[in-house]
Design an enzyme around this catalytic site. Structure first.
Site, PDB file in Angstrom:
ATOM      1  N   SER A 215      51.656  40.071  39.602  1.00 58.73           N
ATOM      2  CA  SER A 215      50.337  40.672  39.439  1.00 58.73           C
ATOM      3  C   SER A 215      49.914  41.645  40.524  1.00 58.73           C
ATOM      4  O   SER A 215      49.018  42.466  40.300  1.00 58.73           O
ATOM      5  CB  SER A 215      49.279  39.576  39.301  1.00 58.73           C
ATOM      6  OG  SER A 215      49.296  38.719  40.431  1.00 58.73           O
TER       7      SER A 215
ATOM      8  N   LYS B 148      44.567  44.976  38.546  1.00 58.69           N
ATOM      9  CA  LYS B 148      43.109  45.064  38.482  1.00 58.69           C
ATOM     10  C   LYS B 148      42.591  46.460  38.140  1.00 58.69           C
ATOM     11  O   LYS B 148      41.478  46.590  37.602  1.00 58.69           O
ATOM     12  CB  LYS B 148      42.510  44.598  39.808  1.00 58.69           C
ATOM     13  CG  LYS B 148      42.616  43.102  40.058  1.00 58.69           C
ATOM     14  CD  LYS B 148      41.655  42.322  39.179  1.00 58.69           C
ATOM     15  CE  LYS B 148      41.545  40.875  39.613  1.00 58.69           C
ATOM     16  NZ  LYS B 148      40.556  40.128  38.800  1.00 58.69           N
TER      17      LYS B 148
END
Length: 332
Positions: free
Chosen positions: A314, A58
């Site tokens: 992720s 992110k």
């Protein structure tokens, strides 16, 4: 929802994002493991975004977006809503760029993620994910305080920033003389897999890009199968908090609808086993939502036998209790 063509990210935006975040985002490595190859019957490359700044991919999109704000916008600050990983990425990017962030987080967000936001000077505001609408609250607060809203996935610069993980993987696989047949990536709002897909399809148009999601939250998979946008029936009920959304975004779907070959869903038990495998064999700490693509590979729900595959891990922001639960369960 109709979008102006200028709002839809393309591969050139990913290339530009790579230049924009250079020197700030970590160029995460590409891992290989004999145990993983043996389990899957494939040649598997793992991109561990758990090693990214703030512990997830992110940061890439957040920095790419916030770094493009004007001096006045930076002074007024930014607003975001997130269960934790986007929150930390936004808080970090804002601080690095001389701005400040207010983050709307669900009251039941993992404490490790709340602490991560506060480390970067972000102001945390809690809300009830079961009775309140984060988009409405975020938009209202941003307007009232003059802040720029930084959405978790519905933005060209966010998607392009996330795509730099895929661009790096393409370059790293080329150095190893490898061409991906399959790419497994988690899907929540769809920003990461959209950006990664832009990079992969530019260089390897025949690669099969597959979405990995938690069971009962596989809206992307069901949308691909039916051709009709699907919404999840519930807002909680999986340990994969990082990728639980009511449904994927309209903008991300504009990109993903042309790139994805299919999807798969994995259970919480399969995710816990993947977390344990990653700790034992890859030597990394992975959070539940970050492990779904690895779980899809390990369970054989995506048949990788004889193929070359890229798996995106992720994120790694996991509370101690949850990580201990994974280790106690162990790998299959």
């Amino acid at each position: 929802m109709p979008f102006d063509e200028s709002e839809i990210p393309v591969y050139a935006d990913v290339e530009e994002a790579a230049k924009q975040i250079a020197g700030q985002a970590v160029r995460t490595p590409l891992l290989r493991n004999d145990q993983l190859d043996a389990r899957t019957g494939a040649r598997v490359f793992v991109k561990p975004e758990a090693l990214q700044r703030t512990g997830s991919f992110k940061f890439r999109g957040a920095y790419n977006r916030i770094s493009r704000l004007s001096a006045d916008q930076l002074k007024r600050g930014v607003m975001a809503y997130s269960s934790g990983n986007h929150a930390q990425g936004v808080a970090a990017a804002a601080r690095l760029l001389g701005s400040h962030a207010k983050i709307l987080m669900p009251a039941d967000a993992p404490e490790v993620k709340v602490q991560g936001v506060r480390f970067w000077g972000g102001e945390v505001v809690s809300y009830d994910r079961y009775s309140e609408n984060r988009e409405e609250i975020g938009a209202r607060v941003a307007k009232e305080e003059g802040r720029t809203l930084v959405p978790p996935f519905e933005n060209k610069y966010i998607i392009a920033g996330q795509g730099t993980a895929g661009l790096e993987a393409v370059e790293q696989m080329a150095e190893a003389g490898a061409v991906p047949d399959h790419v497994l990536c988690c899907a929540g709002g769809g920003g990461l897999i959209a950006g990664v897909g832009l990079a992969i399809k530019q260089h390897h148009p025949d690669a099969q890009i597959l979405a990995a999601e938690p069971v009962d939250f596989d809206d992307m998979k069901r949308t691909i199968e039916t051709g009709i946008k699907v919404t999840n029936d519930q807002l909680a009920g999986s340990i994969c908090d990082a990728i639980i959304t009511p449904t994927h975004g309209d903008l991300t779907w504009r990109v993903n609808s042309h790139q994805l070959a299919g999807g798969t869903a994995v259970s919480d038990d399969e995710v816990l086993a993947a977390m344990a495998f990653a700790w034992r064999h890859l030597k990394i700490v992975v959070e539940p939502g970050g492990a779904v693509a690895l779980a899809a590979a390990l369970t054989g729900k995506v048949d990788l036998a004889g193929k070359t595959a890229l798996v995106i891990i992720s994120g790694g922001n996991v509370d101690r209790a949850m990580f201990e639960r994974a280790l106690e369960r162990g790998e299959d």
